[in-house]
Design a protein around this motif. Structure first.
Motif, short mmCIF file in Angstrom:
data_model
loop_
_atom_site.label_atom_id
_atom_site.label_comp_id
_atom_site.label_asym_id
_atom_site.label_seq_id
_atom_site.Cartn_x
_atom_site.Cartn_y
_atom_site.Cartn_z
N ALA A 90 127.47 29.99 62.81
CA ALA A 90 127.83 30.49 61.49
C ALA A 90 128.92 31.55 61.59
CB ALA A 90 126.61 31.06 60.78
N LYS A 91 128.82 32.42 62.57
CA LYS A 91 129.83 33.47 62.77
C LYS A 91 131.18 32.85 63.09
CE LYS A 91 131.24 36.68 66.21
NZ LYS A 91 131.68 35.95 67.37
N ASN A 92 131.21 31.86 63.96
CA ASN A 92 132.48 31.22 64.31
C ASN A 92 133.06 30.42 63.16
OD1 ASN A 92 132.49 32.39 66.77
ND2 ASN A 92 131.85 30.59 67.89
N ALA A 93 132.20 29.79 62.38
CA ALA A 93 132.70 29.03 61.22
C ALA A 93 133.31 29.99 60.20
CB ALA A 93 131.57 28.23 60.59
N ALA A 94 132.70 31.15 60.02
CA ALA A 94 133.25 32.12 59.07
C ALA A 94 134.55 32.72 59.59
CB ALA A 94 132.23 33.24 58.83
N ALA A 95 134.67 32.87 60.91
CA ALA A 95 135.89 33.43 61.48
C ALA A 95 137.07 32.46 61.36
CB ALA A 95 135.67 33.81 62.94
N LYS A 96 136.81 31.16 61.40
CA LYS A 96 137.86 30.17 61.32
C LYS A 96 138.28 29.88 59.89
CE LYS A 96 136.61 27.80 65.54
NZ LYS A 96 136.09 26.57 66.15
N ARG A 97 137.51 30.31 58.95
CA ARG A 97 137.76 30.07 57.54
C ARG A 97 138.99 30.84 57.08
NH1 ARG A 97 133.32 31.67 53.19
NH2 ARG A 97 134.11 30.52 51.43
N PRO A 98 139.94 30.17 56.42
CA PRO A 98 141.12 30.91 55.94
C PRO A 98 140.72 31.88 54.83
CG PRO A 98 141.20 28.63 55.19
CD PRO A 98 139.98 28.77 56.07
N GLY A 99 141.32 33.02 54.89
CA GLY A 99 140.87 33.86 53.91
C GLY A 99 141.38 35.00 53.33
#
Length: 99
Positions: A90-99
């Motif tokens: 979950a942490k890595n998915a949130a880090a890869k999310r453009p934002g």
């Protein structure tokens, strides 16, 4: 949950979290993060499994029965590893999310 069960689940959860972090190097939380999340997962997972009747309470299982203790170790370790893997992904998915 008695104090022995709590400690066994906490330690085995921390070890399981460390193992999951080592296996998922790019998705890990760092050594300290893996240990802390694994510890929390071990305690929570062990308590949950005991509540649903999957694990025997070590105090109720004729003192320190080896089978009950092994169940606590496995349950806490697996729960710690699973929670560490979920939080890491979950942490890595949130880090890869453009934002």
């Amino acid at each position: 949950m008695d104090i022995v069960g709590l400690l066994v689940n906490a330690v085995s959860g921390a070890v399981g979290g460390g193992a999951a972090g080592a296996a998922l190097k790019e998705k890990g939380l760092g050594a300290m993060g893996n240990t802390i999340v694994g510890l929390i997962g071990g305690i929570g997972g062990g308590a949950l499994m005991q509540q649903i009747g999957f694990l025997a309470n070590t105090a109720q299982a004729a003192g320190l029965d080896v089978g009950a203790l092994a169940g606590q170790v496995v349950g806490g370790g697996v729960a710690g590893a699973i929670l560490t893997a979920i939080i890491g992904m979950a942490k890595n998915a949130a880090a890869k999310r453009p934002g």
